[in-house]
Design a protein around this motif. Structure first.
Motif, PDB file in Angstrom:
ATOM      1  N   GLU B   9       6.258  24.221 -20.315  1.00  0.00           N
ATOM      2  CA  GLU B   9       6.020  22.931 -19.658  1.00  0.00           C
ATOM      3  C   GLU B   9       6.136  21.777 -20.638  1.00  0.00           C
ATOM      4  N   VAL B  10       6.609  20.656 -20.150  1.00  0.00           N
ATOM      5  CA  VAL B  10       6.634  19.408 -20.908  1.00  0.00           C
ATOM      6  C   VAL B  10       6.293  18.277 -19.941  1.00  0.00           C
ATOM      7  N   THR B  11       5.449  17.365 -20.379  1.00  0.00           N
ATOM      8  CA  THR B  11       5.105  16.186 -19.573  1.00  0.00           C
ATOM      9  C   THR B  11       5.409  14.932 -20.379  1.00  0.00           C
ATOM     10  N   ALA B  12       6.010  13.942 -19.730  1.00  0.00           N
ATOM     11  CA  ALA B  12       6.350  12.700 -20.418  1.00  0.00           C
ATOM     12  C   ALA B  12       6.344  11.557 -19.407  1.00  0.00           C
ATOM     13  N   VAL B  13       6.353  10.339 -19.907  1.00  0.00           N
ATOM     14  CA  VAL B  13       6.356   9.173 -19.024  1.00  0.00           C
ATOM     15  C   VAL B  13       7.772   8.675 -18.807  1.00  0.00           C
ATOM     16  N   GLY B 101      16.846  31.908 -19.608  1.00  0.00           N
ATOM     17  CA  GLY B 101      15.471  31.830 -20.082  1.00  0.00           C
ATOM     18  C   GLY B 101      14.525  31.660 -18.906  1.00  0.00           C
ATOM     19  N   ALA B 102      13.221  31.649 -19.191  1.00  0.00           N
ATOM     20  CA  ALA B 102      12.206  31.561 -18.138  1.00  0.00           C
ATOM     21  C   ALA B 102      12.062  30.154 -17.573  1.00  0.00           C
ATOM     22  N   GLY B 103      12.614  29.171 -18.270  1.00  0.00           N
ATOM     23  CA  GLY B 103      12.610  27.816 -17.746  1.00  0.00           C
ATOM     24  C   GLY B 103      11.510  26.943 -18.305  1.00  0.00           C
ATOM     25  N   THR B 104      11.783  25.650 -18.386  1.00  0.00           N
ATOM     26  CA  THR B 104      10.819  24.638 -18.828  1.00  0.00           C
ATOM     27  C   THR B 104      10.619  23.654 -17.687  1.00  0.00           C
ATOM     28  N   THR B 105       9.375  23.502 -17.250  1.00  0.00           N
ATOM     29  CA  THR B 105       9.079  22.549 -16.187  1.00  0.00           C
ATOM     30  C   THR B 105       8.803  21.193 -16.821  1.00  0.00           C
ATOM     31  N   VAL B 106       9.630  20.222 -16.477  1.00  0.00           N
ATOM     32  CA  VAL B 106       9.458  18.859 -16.975  1.00  0.00           C
ATOM     33  C   VAL B 106       8.823  18.011 -15.881  1.00  0.00           C
ATOM     34  N   THR B 107       7.711  17.393 -16.215  1.00  0.00           N
ATOM     35  CA  THR B 107       7.029  16.495 -15.277  1.00  0.00           C
ATOM     36  C   THR B 107       7.096  15.088 -15.848  1.00  0.00           C
ATOM     37  N   VAL B 108       7.647  14.183 -15.062  1.00  0.00           N
ATOM     38  CA  VAL B 108       7.762  12.785 -15.486  1.00  0.00           C
ATOM     39  C   VAL B 108       6.699  11.977 -14.751  1.00  0.00           C
ATOM     40  N   ARG B 109       5.885  11.268 -15.506  1.00  0.00           N
ATOM     41  CA  ARG B 109       4.815  10.459 -14.925  1.00  0.00           C
ATOM     42  C   ARG B 109       5.172   8.971 -15.023  1.00  0.00           C
ATOM     43  N   ALA B 110       4.690   8.234 -14.050  1.00  0.00           N
ATOM     44  CA  ALA B 110       4.951   6.784 -14.036  1.00  0.00           C
ATOM     45  C   ALA B 110       4.165   6.073 -15.134  1.00  0.00           C
TER      46      ALA B 110
END
Lengths: 112, 110
Positions: B9-13, B101-110
Motif C-alpha cells: 500500500e501507498v498513500t499520498a496527497v 506481483g501481488a500489487g500495490t494499492t495507491v490511495t490518493v487523498r485530497a
C-alpha cells in the motif's frame, strides 16, 4: 473495437458442477492467457496458449482445462467446481512489440 | 520459477509524487511491465521496460535496472483518478509467460 470478450460476467455454481468460461478476441493475437485473481491479490496464471492447437500449464492449472481450436477462442473449463475456485477470472491476449496484454472484463465466479 | 515483490500500500496527497518499487527473481528475464487496475475493473497496460533506463509516458514513468533485478513506476502530479492497484509483471525469457506481483494499492487523498 471488441478486443477481448468474456462470458459470462457473473456465475454462481454449486460444488461439483462444471462450466465453461468463454473468451474470444478479434485482434488476431497468437498468445492468449487465463488468469485468476482472488480478492486483494495479484493475478495467477492458469493456462496459456501460443497458437491454435497449442496450450500449456501456468502456475495454478489444477481443476481446469483449456482448448484452442481457433486463433480467436480460448475457453476455460472448470470440472467439479470447488469453493477454492471462487475468484475473478480474466482472459487476455498479447500483442505488440512490448507484449502488452489486453484483458477482458472478467468473469466473477462463486462456488457454493 | 519467478517471484516479484512490491509494497502492498501507498498513500499520498493530490499533486504528490509516488514511486512503486518492484524487485524480481526469475530464472529467465525478458522485460518488466506495469499494469493499473481500478476496483472491479480489468488490468490495463501502462508501460514496458525491456532495456535498462527510464521510459516516460505522460505523468507516469518506469525504470529498469537488469543488473539489480529492480524496477519502479513513478506517478507524478497525482490525481484522484490514480487511486488504483498497480502491478509489476515479469516477461519470461521463453517469451510466453507474464507473471504478476501481488500489487500495490495507491490511495490518493485530497
Amino acid at each position: 473495437n471488441a478486443g477481448v470478450t468474456q462470458t459470462p460476467k457473473f456465475r454462481i455454481l454449486k460444488i461439483g458442477q462444471s462450466m465453461t468460461l468463454q473468451c474470444a478476441q478479434d485482434m488476431n493475437h497468437n498468445y492468449m492467457y487465463w488468469y485468476r485473481q482472488d480478492p486483494g491479490m495479484g493475478l495467477k496464471l492458469i493456462y496459456y496458449s501460443v497458437g491454435a492447437g497449442i496450450t500449456d500449464k501456468g502456475e495454478v492449472p489444477n481443476g481446469y482445462n483449456v482448448s484452442r481450436s481457433t486463433t480467436e477462442d480460448f475457453p476455460l473449463r472448470l470440472e467439479l467446481a470447488a469453493p477454492s475456485q471462487t475468484s475473478v477470472y480474466f482472459c487476455a491476449s498479447r500483442g505488440g512489440s512490448t507484449g502488452e496484454l489486453f484483458f477482458g472484463e472478467g468473469s466473477r465466479l462463486t462456488v457454493l | 520459477g519467478q517471484s516479484l515483490e512490491q509494497p502492498s500500500e501507498v498513500t499520498a496527497v493530490e499533486g504528490a509524487i509516488v514511486q512503486i518499487n518492484c524487485t524480481y527473481q526469475t530464472s529467465g528475464f525478458y522485460g518488466l511491465s506495469w499494469y493499473q487496475q481500478h476496483d472491479g475493473g480489468a488490468p490495463t497496460f501502462l508501460s514496458y521496460n525491456g532495456l535498462d533506463g527510464l521510459e516516460e509516458t505522460g505523468r507516469f514513468s518506469s525504470f529498469l535496472s537488469r543488473s539489480d533485478s529492480y524496477g519502479y513506476l513513478l506517478l507524478q502530479e497525482l490525481q484522484m483518478k490514480d487511486s488504483a492497484s498497480y502491478f509489476c509483471a515479469v516477461r519470461s525469457s521463453n517469451d510466453y509467460k507474464l507473471s504478476f506481483g501481488a500489487g500495490t494499492t495507491v490511495t490518493v487523498r485530497a
